[in-house]
Design an enzyme around this catalytic site. Structure first.
Site, mmCIF file in Angstrom:
data_model
loop_
_atom_site.group_PDB
_atom_site.id
_atom_site.type_symbol
_atom_site.label_atom_id
_atom_site.label_comp_id
_atom_site.label_asym_id
_atom_site.label_seq_id
_atom_site.Cartn_x
_atom_site.Cartn_y
_atom_site.Cartn_z
ATOM 1 N N SER A 16 0.843 -1.186 0.000
ATOM 2 C CA SER A 16 0.000 0.000 0.000
ATOM 3 C C SER A 16 0.883 1.242 0.000
ATOM 4 O O SER A 16 1.979 1.229 0.562
ATOM 5 C CB SER A 16 -0.918 0.024 1.223
ATOM 6 O OG SER A 16 -1.668 1.225 1.261
ATOM 7 N N HIS A 17 0.391 2.312 -0.634
ATOM 8 C CA HIS A 17 1.067 3.603 -0.617
ATOM 9 C C HIS A 17 0.279 4.620 0.212
ATOM 10 O O HIS A 17 0.664 5.775 0.301
ATOM 11 C CB HIS A 17 1.240 4.134 -2.048
ATOM 12 C CG HIS A 17 2.204 3.357 -2.876
ATOM 13 N ND1 HIS A 17 1.943 2.080 -3.327
ATOM 14 C CD2 HIS A 17 3.454 3.655 -3.327
ATOM 15 C CE1 HIS A 17 2.974 1.645 -4.037
ATOM 16 N NE2 HIS A 17 3.901 2.581 -4.048
ATOM 17 N N ASP A 48 -2.859 -1.378 -11.354
ATOM 18 C CA ASP A 48 -4.242 -0.979 -11.598
ATOM 19 C C ASP A 48 -5.175 -1.993 -10.960
ATOM 20 O O ASP A 48 -4.981 -3.209 -11.111
ATOM 21 C CB ASP A 48 -4.514 -0.906 -13.106
ATOM 22 C CG ASP A 48 -3.771 0.237 -13.770
ATOM 23 O OD1 ASP A 48 -3.511 1.252 -13.091
ATOM 24 O OD2 ASP A 48 -3.450 0.107 -14.963
ATOM 25 N N ASP A 77 -7.988 -4.614 0.286
ATOM 26 C CA ASP A 77 -8.856 -3.768 -0.504
ATOM 27 C C ASP A 77 -10.056 -3.522 0.382
ATOM 28 O O ASP A 77 -10.605 -4.457 0.979
ATOM 29 C CB ASP A 77 -9.265 -4.417 -1.823
ATOM 30 C CG ASP A 77 -9.808 -3.366 -2.796
ATOM 31 O OD1 ASP A 77 -9.149 -2.324 -2.957
ATOM 32 O OD2 ASP A 77 -10.884 -3.576 -3.372
ATOM 33 N N SER A 78 -10.408 -2.291 0.530
ATOM 34 C CA SER A 78 -11.485 -1.956 1.444
ATOM 35 C C SER A 78 -12.277 -0.806 0.877
ATOM 36 O O SER A 78 -11.806 -0.069 0.003
ATOM 37 C CB SER A 78 -10.919 -1.590 2.822
ATOM 38 O OG SER A 78 -9.988 -0.527 2.717
ATOM 39 N N GLY A 158 -9.809 8.694 4.820
ATOM 40 C CA GLY A 158 -10.861 8.338 3.873
ATOM 41 C C GLY A 158 -12.242 8.799 4.324
ATOM 42 O O GLY A 158 -12.454 9.975 4.645
#
Length: 199
Positions: A16-17, A48, A77-78, A158
């Site tokens: 993750s970044h 991607d 992935d969330s 987020g």
């Protein structure tokens, strides 16, 4: 004895970044005894996200990092799913914020798209642990709640300022990190991961 080949001292890549996510991951992984490396620090490209499910995208990211580094990699992935929006933004949660990661605009878009009596929402997180040989293991967490408006709180990242979990009076962004990490979708996915790795 661990049911997965992730022994203490292992180097593990966090694929993750996202700095907020990395901080949360690092806290949750603190007692695993692994050396955590981030995809950003290793200058790995962000693949991607072309899959159509949380599990598919998590696996895609974890496998890309594992194969690029020849180390085990953990990705998630969330996203936030809103009932009145048919589950959107869902896997497109990050994309709703655009290239500038403007989550204020994304949160406003959600609020504008739902009625005052259509606030049901849930966060989903799927973790994927991948190994260089292509082996993957996935773990899912989910927390239900509702959309709160206007946004509240400055913690988290987020969509946290507009999500209040069921049974709570504070949004994720108002909660202390320890409280959020005890109940969040990511915490639940990590609990399943922990059970598999540390059993």
């Amino acid at each position: 004895m661990s049911t997965l080949p992730l022994a203490a001292g292992t180097k593990l890549v966090l694929a993750s970044h996202n700095k907020g996510k990395l901080a949360e991951f690092s806290t949750l992984l603190a007692d695993f005894g692994v050396t955590v490396l981030s995809a950003g620090d290793l200058n790995l490209p962000e693949p991607d996200e072309t899959e159509t499910t949380f599990a598919g995208n998590a696996a895609l990211k974890a496998l890309a990092a594992a194969k690029a580094t020849n180390l085990p990699a953990l990705a998630d992935d969330s996203g936030l799913c809103v009932s009145a929006l048919g589950g959107a933004p869902g896997i497109y949660s990050a994309r709703w914020a655009g290239p500038d990661k403007d989550f204020d605009a994304a949160m406003a878009r959600i609020n504008e798209g739902i009625g005052t009596d259509e606030r049901d929402a849930w966060f989903v997180c799927v973790l994927c642990l991948a190994f260089p040989d292509g082996t993957t293991h996935s773990f899912e967490g989910r927390v239900t709640g509702h959309i709160t408006w206007p946004p509240r709180g400055a913690k988290g990242h987020g969509y946290d300022p507009i999500f209040t979990p069921n049974g709570e009076t504070h949004t994720f962004a108002e909660m202390a990190e320890a409280k959020k990490n005890a109940i969040s979708h990511r915490a639940q996915a990590f609990a399943a991961f922990r059970k598999a790795c540390l059993a």
